[in-house]
Write a protein that holds these residues in place. Sequence first.
Motif, PDB file in Angstrom:
ATOM      1  N   LEU A 133      -0.251   2.259  -3.942  1.00 26.12           N
ATOM      2  CA  LEU A 133      -0.113   0.863  -4.357  1.00 26.12           C
ATOM      3  C   LEU A 133      -0.625   0.590  -5.774  1.00 26.12           C
ATOM      4  CD1 LEU A 133      -1.015  -1.045  -1.071  1.00 26.12           C
ATOM      5  CD2 LEU A 133       1.109  -1.292  -2.369  1.00 26.12           C
ATOM      6  N   LYS A 134      -1.415   1.516  -6.324  1.00 26.98           N
ATOM      7  CA  LYS A 134      -1.958   1.346  -7.688  1.00 26.98           C
ATOM      8  C   LYS A 134      -2.651  -0.020  -7.844  1.00 26.98           C
ATOM      9  CE  LYS A 134       1.519   4.271  -9.957  1.00 26.98           C
ATOM     10  NZ  LYS A 134       2.588   4.337 -10.989  1.00 26.98           N
ATOM     11  N   TYR A 135      -3.580  -0.258  -6.958  1.00 18.44           N
ATOM     12  CA  TYR A 135      -4.264  -1.553  -6.894  1.00 18.44           C
ATOM     13  C   TYR A 135      -4.936  -1.916  -8.224  1.00 18.44           C
ATOM     14  CZ  TYR A 135      -6.919  -5.350  -4.695  1.00 18.44           C
ATOM     15  OH  TYR A 135      -7.435  -6.571  -4.349  1.00 18.44           O
ATOM     16  N   GLU A 136      -5.525  -0.933  -8.877  1.00 20.13           N
ATOM     17  CA  GLU A 136      -6.214  -1.185 -10.149  1.00 20.13           C
ATOM     18  C   GLU A 136      -5.233  -1.687 -11.218  1.00 20.13           C
ATOM     19  OE1 GLU A 136      -9.490  -0.962 -10.919  1.00 20.13           O
ATOM     20  OE2 GLU A 136      -9.895  -0.619  -8.799  1.00 20.13           O
ATOM     21  N   VAL A 137      -4.002  -1.240 -11.119  1.00 21.88           N
ATOM     22  CA  VAL A 137      -2.993  -1.649 -12.111  1.00 21.88           C
ATOM     23  C   VAL A 137      -2.452  -3.040 -11.828  1.00 21.88           C
ATOM     24  CG1 VAL A 137      -0.707  -1.124 -13.054  1.00 21.88           C
ATOM     25  CG2 VAL A 137      -2.318   0.733 -12.555  1.00 21.88           C
ATOM     26  N   TYR A 138      -2.132  -3.310 -10.541  1.00 17.55           N
ATOM     27  CA  TYR A 138      -1.421  -4.521 -10.211  1.00 17.55           C
ATOM     28  C   TYR A 138      -2.267  -5.666  -9.670  1.00 17.55           C
ATOM     29  CZ  TYR A 138       2.744  -1.673 -10.840  1.00 17.55           C
ATOM     30  OH  TYR A 138       3.706  -0.867 -11.380  1.00 17.55           O
ATOM     31  N   CYS A 139      -3.502  -5.396  -9.307  1.00 14.27           N
ATOM     32  CA  CYS A 139      -4.298  -6.440  -8.646  1.00 14.27           C
ATOM     33  C   CYS A 139      -5.638  -6.722  -9.332  1.00 14.27           C
ATOM     34  CB  CYS A 139      -4.548  -6.051  -7.182  1.00 14.27           C
ATOM     35  SG  CYS A 139      -3.069  -6.086  -6.175  1.00 14.27           S
ATOM     36  N   LYS A 140      -5.784  -6.276 -10.537  1.00 20.81           N
ATOM     37  CA  LYS A 140      -7.019  -6.575 -11.274  1.00 20.81           C
ATOM     38  C   LYS A 140      -6.681  -7.457 -12.464  1.00 20.81           C
ATOM     39  CE  LYS A 140      -9.949  -4.043  -8.889  1.00 20.81           C
ATOM     40  NZ  LYS A 140     -11.129  -4.587  -8.205  1.00 20.81           N
ATOM     41  N   THR A 141      -7.547  -8.411 -12.742  1.00 20.43           N
ATOM     42  CA  THR A 141      -7.301  -9.333 -13.855  1.00 20.43           C
ATOM     43  C   THR A 141      -7.598  -8.666 -15.180  1.00 20.43           C
ATOM     44  OG1 THR A 141      -9.564 -10.173 -13.533  1.00 20.43           O
ATOM     45  CG2 THR A 141      -7.761 -11.398 -12.514  1.00 20.43           C
TER      46      THR A 141
END
Length: 312
Positions: free
Chosen positions: A304-312
Amino acid sequence: MEKSRKKFVDLIDKAIVAANTMDREELLFSYKGILYPTTICSPEVFRAMESFEARTDDVILAGYPKSGTNWVGQILTDLVTISEKKNQDEENSVNEEELEFPYLEIGDVEKYERMNKLTSRRVILTHLLPDNLPRSVFKNKAKILLLIRNPKDVATSFYHFSNGLSSIPSYETWNDFITDFMIGRMPWGSYFDFVSEWNKHVDDENIMPITYEELKENQVLGVKNIAAFFGISLTEEELQSVTERSSFQSMKENSLKTHGALGSILFRKGGVSDWKSLFNEDQNQEMDKAFEEHIAGTKLGAKLKYEVYCKT
């Protein structure tokens, strides 16, 4: 195809009309601990679904609500149509007019008997957890495309969808919605449960995970990979045609014809990072914590690449 689309539109239109006469608490029912919309699902349908016989060549798409299943479903339908036209002569070609409403768990109790009479390959969509699918899906090794999307955009899209569709409960405020979303009090249950339970099957040879975001980044490559997974060969011209027909703009323009009143609700923005318009700092932190606890250490979590898509 026109006949099958009419079935789709009629079912949704009837559900909307029925929901308009119901109180909010009547819109959902619980089956095996998970909530579902009363106007399009029923316990009787779930029980009848247990006898459904999956086939090895079924084309199945599994995704949590608002993860892009209608979009990717269009891609799969186009791919199968291209494949069937190549592999079957006109006399034995698939009768597109007989194709059933695509979501496995939505319909009437006789649906599965009708589906059993359909010729292959059947395109089947579902929002269900793996343990809630008919056992034949895994027993017969049907191929499953597993679609996931980052949780913040899923929540944002689900919020707008809930307030646009009368068949599921609406919310007066975003704060009220995100409270329910975080505890899984949603139609089709918890997002975190969906990803966690499907992660147990991520290494199965008959399952291919793909993210909404990677398909947005490179739709041509995504379509190529999906076609290869299902053993469908494409010319460059066919690849271009599938990509163009499944573009957000194209699907939005055709939504009234393909999805009736649901169309304008389904195809709202179709983008990435719309969550930034709704989440406050506390909600960001709560989601970050939940992701870390439930999903971060899994293969699907990494994808999901959370750091890329879900961090401001």
